[in-house]
Enzyme design. Structure first.
Site, short mmCIF file in Angstrom:
data_model
loop_
_atom_site.label_atom_id
_atom_site.label_comp_id
_atom_site.label_asym_id
_atom_site.label_seq_id
_atom_site.Cartn_x
_atom_site.Cartn_y
_atom_site.Cartn_z
N ALA A 65 126.90 56.11 39.27
CA ALA A 65 125.86 55.11 39.44
C ALA A 65 124.51 55.83 39.33
O ALA A 65 124.42 57.04 39.59
CB ALA A 65 126.00 54.43 40.79
N GLY A 110 130.80 56.37 40.05
CA GLY A 110 130.92 55.05 39.41
C GLY A 110 131.49 55.15 38.00
O GLY A 110 132.07 54.17 37.50
N GLU A 113 135.08 55.17 38.48
CA GLU A 113 135.45 53.81 38.89
C GLU A 113 135.50 52.86 37.69
O GLU A 113 136.34 51.96 37.63
CB GLU A 113 134.48 53.31 39.96
N GLU A 133 130.76 61.29 45.64
CA GLU A 133 129.87 60.53 46.53
C GLU A 133 129.58 61.25 47.84
O GLU A 133 128.45 61.18 48.34
CB GLU A 133 130.46 59.14 46.81
N1 CO8 Z 1 122.14 59.06 38.18
C1 CO8 Z 1 120.94 59.21 37.60
N2 CO8 Z 1 120.64 60.22 36.75
C2 CO8 Z 1 121.62 61.10 36.48
C3 CO8 Z 1 122.89 61.01 37.05
C4 CO8 Z 1 123.16 59.92 37.93
N3 CO8 Z 1 124.37 59.71 38.48
N4 CO8 Z 1 123.64 62.04 36.60
C5 CO8 Z 1 122.85 62.75 35.78
N5 CO8 Z 1 121.63 62.18 35.71
C6 CO8 Z 1 120.47 62.66 34.94
C7 CO8 Z 1 119.87 63.91 35.54
O1 CO8 Z 1 119.01 63.57 36.62
C8 CO8 Z 1 119.16 64.49 34.37
O2 CO8 Z 1 117.94 63.81 34.17
P1 CO8 Z 1 116.58 64.64 33.79
O3 CO8 Z 1 116.88 65.26 32.45
O4 CO8 Z 1 115.56 63.56 33.73
O5 CO8 Z 1 116.40 65.65 34.87
C9 CO8 Z 1 120.08 64.15 33.19
O6 CO8 Z 1 120.89 63.06 33.65
C10 CO8 Z 1 120.98 65.28 32.78
O7 CO8 Z 1 121.70 65.74 33.93
P2 CO8 Z 1 121.75 67.26 34.39
O8 CO8 Z 1 120.55 67.99 33.93
O9 CO8 Z 1 122.04 67.27 35.86
O10 CO8 Z 1 123.01 67.76 33.56
P3 CO8 Z 1 123.97 68.99 33.92
O11 CO8 Z 1 124.82 69.19 32.70
O12 CO8 Z 1 123.21 70.15 34.45
O13 CO8 Z 1 124.91 68.45 35.12
C11 CO8 Z 1 126.31 66.83 36.22
C12 CO8 Z 1 125.82 67.43 34.88
C13 CO8 Z 1 127.16 67.87 36.95
C14 CO8 Z 1 127.17 65.62 35.88
C15 CO8 Z 1 125.09 66.44 37.09
O14 CO8 Z 1 124.21 65.66 36.32
C16 CO8 Z 1 125.45 65.64 38.31
O15 CO8 Z 1 125.95 66.20 39.29
N6 CO8 Z 1 125.19 64.31 38.29
C17 CO8 Z 1 125.40 63.43 39.41
C18 CO8 Z 1 126.86 63.17 39.60
C19 CO8 Z 1 127.07 62.26 40.80
O16 CO8 Z 1 126.82 62.61 41.93
N7 CO8 Z 1 127.60 61.04 40.52
C20 CO8 Z 1 127.90 60.11 41.56
C21 CO8 Z 1 126.75 59.20 41.77
S1 CO8 Z 1 127.03 58.13 43.15
C22 CO8 Z 1 128.06 56.95 42.57
O17 CO8 Z 1 128.44 56.95 41.42
C23 CO8 Z 1 128.48 55.94 43.54
C24 CO8 Z 1 129.06 54.72 42.83
C25 CO8 Z 1 129.07 53.54 43.72
C26 CO8 Z 1 127.69 53.03 43.93
C27 CO8 Z 1 127.70 51.84 44.80
C28 CO8 Z 1 126.34 51.24 44.94
C29 CO8 Z 1 125.92 51.07 46.31
#
Ligand code: CO8
Length: 257
Positions: A65, A110, A113, A133
């Protein structure tokens, strides 16, 4: 509706949906849910559609998400954001035809999911899976706590949910989370080949076998068997697709659905 995130191509009864917001690793925002709701509503009654493949552009399937969109939400807004996603994924899961996730890269939070809401999953050797999460002080909000244990068992699910460990495609295959692993360049073609294979089968039979099998997962064995018997019978009789399929077999010719 003109889509900004979803790239949709329909050919020979197979829909290919590519999530195209690679700059944010296809993170799921409100616009994604609006577009997916619109797509599902548009194609669910389209009798020419027989199967669908969902994949992502770039190095992620979906990295979760959209954290930037969620960070300032209140408790009530958080629940509402979760329910919105739950509803979208439920209607995706209830599409009458099979949906295959072709997981090209990160399928996190997400994003996993979303993949769980599809009927089955293929992964490239580059795919990475996780429910991170708890790293964010959160829990899954799009029914991951419910679908994951039903799919891979309670212990495998709680391992992923409580540790936030990322696993690769081979480990996902071992857990039954994905059904096939391919080289990255073959992933979408392999999923499309499977979708076209499904599209060649008796269309009503495919719809009914999905519906009967899925509804049986939430029913008693006896109720599921009764539902199976009724649906089995509905495919027989003069002019039915079952009659055509069985006659074609006996007459040693391809069926004409
Ligand atoms: N949300 C928003 N932006 C994101 C997300 C995300 N989940 N994941 C990556 N991005 C963005 C980064 O912020 C970055 O943006 P910018 O270039 O502007 O800085 C761009 O995408 C590229 O990402 P990275 O530079 O971090 O890329 P890497 O190759 O270094 O890393 C990863 C890749 C490991 C996947 C890393 O991006 C990461 O850890 N992302 C987050 C993963 C995460 O925690 N996902 C779970 C999110 S919570 C969720 O999904 C809950 C679902 C239920 C929600 C219910 C609602 C209430």
């Amino acid at each position: 509706m003109e889509y900004q995130i979803l790239n949709v191509a329909i050919n020979d009864g197979v829909v290919l949906v590519t999530l195209s917001r690679p700059q944010a690793l296809n993170a799921l925002n409100t616009l994604f849910f609006q577009e997916m709701d619109h797509l599902v509503a548009t194609i669910k009654n389209n009798l020419t559609v027989r199967a669908m493949v969902i994949t992502g552009e770039g190095k992620a399937f979906v990295a979760g998400a959209d954290i930037a969109e969620m960070v300032h939400k209140s408790s009530a807004e958080g629940s509402a954001f979760g329910r919105m996603g739950q509803n979208t994924f439920r209607s995706l899961e209830l599409l009458p035809f099979p949906v295959i996730a072709a997981i090209n890269g990160f399928a996190l939070g997400g994003g996993l999911e979303l993949a769980l809401s599809c009927d089955f999953r293929f992964a490239s050797t580059k795919a990475k899976f996780g429910q991170p999460e708890v790293n964010l002080g959160l829990i899954p909000g799009y029914a991951g706590t419910q679908r994951l244990p039903r799919l891979i068992g309670l212990a495998n699910a709680l391992f992923l949910l409580t540790t936030a460990e990322m696993i690769g495609a081979d480990e996902a295959l071992r857990m039954g989370l994905v059904q096939k692993v391919t080289e990255p360049e073959n992933l979408v073609e392999e999923a499309m080949r499977t979708a076209r294979l499904i599209a060649s089968k008796g269309p009503l039979a495919v719809q009914k076998v999905k519906a009967v099998t899925r509804s049986g997962m939430n029913a008693s064995f006896a109720a599921g068997c009764e539902n199976e018997a009724e649906n089995f019978g509905s495919l027989f009789g003069s002019g039915s697709q079952g009659e055509e399929g069985m006659k074609a077999f006996l007459e040693k010719r391809p069926p004409v659905w």
